[in-house]
Design a protein around this motif. Structure first.
Motif, PDB file in Angstrom:
ATOM      1  N   GLN A  95      45.434  45.002  32.401  1.00 43.26           N
ATOM      2  CA  GLN A  95      45.697  44.082  33.529  1.00 43.26           C
ATOM      3  C   GLN A  95      46.490  44.477  34.563  1.00 43.26           C
TER       4      GLN A  95
ATOM      5  N   TRP B  38      45.378  44.591  38.494  1.00 43.71           N
ATOM      6  CA  TRP B  38      46.261  43.668  39.466  1.00 43.71           C
ATOM      7  C   TRP B  38      46.517  44.739  40.696  1.00 43.71           C
TER       8      TRP B  38
ATOM      9  N   VAL C 101      42.497  33.638  41.639  1.00 45.12           N
ATOM     10  CA  VAL C 101      42.006  34.953  40.798  1.00 45.12           C
ATOM     11  C   VAL C 101      43.021  34.888  39.799  1.00 45.12           C
TER      12      VAL C 101
ATOM     13  N   LEU D  13      43.935  37.094  35.826  1.00 41.60           N
ATOM     14  CA  LEU D  13      43.730  38.272  35.017  1.00 41.60           C
ATOM     15  C   LEU D  13      44.312  37.999  33.478  1.00 41.60           C
TER      16      LEU D  13
ATOM     17  N   LEU E  62      38.856  38.824  34.357  1.00 38.79           N
ATOM     18  CA  LEU E  62      39.284  38.293  35.385  1.00 38.79           C
ATOM     19  C   LEU E  62      38.260  36.882  35.616  1.00 38.79           C
TER      20      LEU E  62
ATOM     21  N   TYR F 172      37.486  33.750  38.396  1.00 35.65           N
ATOM     22  CA  TYR F 172      37.896  33.417  39.908  1.00 35.65           C
ATOM     23  C   TYR F 172      37.223  31.966  40.058  1.00 35.65           C
TER      24      TYR F 172
END
Length: 184
Positions: A13, A17, A95, A97, A106, A108
């Protein structure tokens, strides 16, 4: 236009990121992007990209602003761009995660509006171009993550990979002799 999806990433993650907040990574991964730079305000970026939707090609310039930032889990973004006579685009996205055994997932969502010549092309053509751009972005992003974190990417199972078929002794023997090996 509304679009949503999820992608399994073979990195942690935090690694995902960091990459999603790195202007150089985004510039490499966004199709047609030739500029992705810090803007005048915090959490704002100046963007330049070439876009082709059907017969209409244009150079768009605009900005992306991040809000509701929850490192390393999620953020929202607003975007707007001008493409001269081709038209404009604006919208919002979120978005997120979520860590998992394979790295992280992920998710979105995108809501966008277009105007000008681009809008006259029809929703199906616009949606198809947007899906193609998203697929291209994730392909490039996956390649970038594999280049940056080869161990993490190799350890994670590929999302689309089918299990390898079990080969009988005869097939293994033929492979050993060099038959059936790819030359790519």
């Amino acid at each position: 236009m509304d679009m949503q999806g999820t992608r399994q990433l073979g990195v942690t993650q935090q690694q995902a990121w960091d990459a999603l907040n790195d202007p150089e990574v985004l510039k490499k991964c966004i199709p047609g992007c030739d500029k992705f730079e810090k803007g005048a305000q915090d959490n704002q970026y100046a963007v330049g990209m070439a876009v082709k939707v059907g017969p209409v090609s244009a150079k768009f310039t605009g900005k992306v602003t991040l809000t509701d930032i929850q490192p390393p889990a999620s953020y929202k973004l607003a975007f707007e761009g001008q493409g001269g006579v081709a038209g404009f685009g604006k919208g919002a996205s979120s978005v997120s995660l979520v860590p998992n055994a394979g790295g992280c997932e992920l998710a979105y969502t995108v809501q966008a509006q277009v105007g000008g010549k681009v809008a006259q092309l029809g929703q199906r053509l616009i949606d198809g171009a947007a899906k193609s751009m998203a697929d291209d972005f994730f392909k490039r992003f996956d390649e970038e993550m594999q280049a940056r974190y080869p161990v993490a990417a190799a350890a994670a199972p590929a999302a689309d990979a089918a299990p390898a078929p079990k080969l009988g002794w005869w097939a293994r023997f033929l492979r050993w002799l060099g038959f059936g090996k790819s030359t790519a």
